[in-house]
Design an enzyme around this catalytic site. Structure first.
Site, short mmCIF file in Angstrom:
data_model
loop_
_atom_site.label_atom_id
_atom_site.label_comp_id
_atom_site.label_asym_id
_atom_site.label_seq_id
_atom_site.Cartn_x
_atom_site.Cartn_y
_atom_site.Cartn_z
N SER A 30 -16.14 12.77 1.74
CA SER A 30 -16.40 13.68 2.86
C SER A 30 -15.90 15.07 2.50
CB SER A 30 -15.69 13.18 4.13
OG SER A 30 -15.63 14.20 5.11
N LYS A 55 -10.16 -8.90 4.08
CA LYS A 55 -9.56 -10.23 4.12
C LYS A 55 -10.48 -11.31 3.57
CE LYS A 55 -5.48 -9.74 6.32
NZ LYS A 55 -4.21 -10.31 5.84
N SER A 80 -3.97 -12.72 13.41
CA SER A 80 -4.34 -11.96 14.60
C SER A 80 -5.83 -11.68 14.64
CB SER A 80 -3.58 -10.62 14.65
OG SER A 80 -3.95 -9.82 13.54
N ASP A 174 -4.73 9.95 -8.66
CA ASP A 174 -3.35 10.43 -8.60
C ASP A 174 -2.55 9.66 -7.55
OD1 ASP A 174 -3.68 12.62 -10.50
OD2 ASP A 174 -4.93 13.54 -8.95
N GLY A 183 1.37 -7.32 3.51
CA GLY A 183 1.51 -6.83 2.15
C GLY A 183 0.55 -7.37 1.13
N GLY A 184 -0.40 -8.24 1.53
CA GLY A 184 -1.34 -8.80 0.56
C GLY A 184 -2.22 -7.76 -0.09
N GLU A 206 2.12 1.92 7.38
CA GLU A 206 2.30 1.04 8.53
C GLU A 206 2.21 1.82 9.83
OE1 GLU A 206 5.56 -2.27 7.54
OE2 GLU A 206 6.35 -0.23 7.38
N GLY A 210 5.88 -0.53 14.00
CA GLY A 210 6.14 -1.77 13.27
C GLY A 210 6.42 -1.52 11.80
N ASP A 212 8.50 -2.62 9.51
CA ASP A 212 9.35 -3.58 8.80
C ASP A 212 9.24 -3.40 7.29
OD1 ASP A 212 7.26 -6.15 7.96
OD2 ASP A 212 6.62 -4.74 9.49
N SER A 307 -9.49 -0.63 5.51
CA SER A 307 -9.36 -2.08 5.37
C SER A 307 -10.30 -2.90 6.24
CB SER A 307 -7.92 -2.50 5.65
OG SER A 307 -7.55 -2.17 6.98
#
Length: 323
Positions: A30, A55, A80, A174, A183-184, A206, A210, A212, A307
């Site tokens: 873009s 996934k 989820s 880069d 984390g997969g 993230e 959340g 973590d 994703s």
């Protein structure tokens, strides 16, 4: 016994398994995004993958690597939404029965799609119950094989094929930004980048509510958090896996966070300017570079993995209206 982490060789084998089954999703650019950031952005559109998210890669690869006895026993998982759909579709394609443990407040569209692919859905309360405990109890009763959403060698390897394709299509980068839940995808992407673009700096992103993964990365050990609340429903994990954290520690530069408001603004950008629907979780990586969580130098080549695109249209309309 020391932990055996996945390698790029596992990703390469997964690519062979997935060839002709998973879509080789397009890479979009873009001019507007480039002007806004001063960089050259390459968006890997996993929102256009089968079942609408990356996934599928890991889910299919994991089931394809089961033994005949394991396939006959059936597959059990917890998710989820996107991993749920991935396992359900992969199970249908490979003739394996699947059962999915989903939170009671999972997006309606994701639950409906999971059932539409032929899976049995079992609901639980994410704020009162531990999904892994629910899965183990069900496994003891049924003998099914558990394929977790991220902490699984074949799942991580399958997810890494998205970044492998991106780097094969556009060349060395880069920076590479990847959404982070369990984390997969981040671990698999980091494995690919380390071999195909060794100088590339890999960042996980993230939701701010959340973080973590960010806490774990900076503390040097897996940190568990209370159930977070964010529109990025695909990234509301409570902690990273042992395998994913092991790879992330070794091969990721840092973990960033973005706000829900920034996610909504990014969703609107993709809808208005690039004419694609990207779910909130799918916008995490893009939001980081487009809203300054990561400041990149002028002209930098930046890979961004979108994703997924599995968002309920009523929710999507509401988000865009808010923006």
């Amino acid at each position: 016994m020391s932990l055996v982490l996945p390698t790029y060789d596992d990703v390469a084998r997964a690519a062979v398994t997935l060839k002709g089954v998973a879509h080789r999703t397009p890479v979009m650019t873009s001019d507007t995004a480039d002007r806004l950031t001063g960089a050259k952005l390459f968006f890997k559109c996993e929102n256009l993958q089968r079942m609408g998210a990356f996934k599928f890669r890991g889910g299919y690869n994991a089931i394809a690597n089961l033994s005949p006895e394991q396939r006959r026993a059936g597959v059990l998982t917890y998710s989820s939404g996107n991993h749920a759909q991935a396992i359900a579709l992969a199970g249908r394609l490979l003739g394996v029965a699947t059962t999915i443990i989903m939170p009671h407040d999972a997006p309606v569209a994701k639950k409906a799609a999971t059932e539409g692919y032929g899976a049995t859905v079992v609901s639980y309360d994410r704020y009162q119950e531990d999904r892994e405990d629910v899965a183990r109890a069900l496994q003891q009763k049924t003998g099914m094989v558990i394929i977790p959403p991220y902490d699984h060698l074949h799942v991580i390897a399958g997810q890494g094929t998205a970044a492998k394709e991106l780097l094969e299509d556009v060349g060395e980068l880069d920076y590479l930004l990847v959404c982070l839940g369990g984390g997969g995808l981040l671990a698999g992407s980091a494995l690919s980048a380390a071999v195909l673009s060794p100088k590339c700096k890999v960042y996980g992103v993230e939701p701010e509510a959340g973080n973590d993964g960010q806490q774990s990365f900076r503390k040097g050990e897996v940190v568990r958090i209370e159930p977070p609340r964010s529109i990025a429903d695909g990234a509301l994990t409570l902690y990273l896996g042992k395998l994913t954290f092991g790879v992330i520690q070794q091969k990721v530069t840092d973990i960033l966070t973005v706000t829900d408001t920034q996610l909504v603004d990014t969703m609107k950008f993709f809808g208005e300017r690039m004419k694609i629907i990207v779910e909130p979780t799918g916008c995490l990586a893009a939001a980081a570079v487009m809203h300054g969580a990561l400041a990149v130098p002028p002209g930098a080549r930046v890979g961004v993995i979108l994703s997924g695109g599995n968002v309920d249209l009523k929710s999507y309309a509401s988000f865009i209206t808010q923006a």
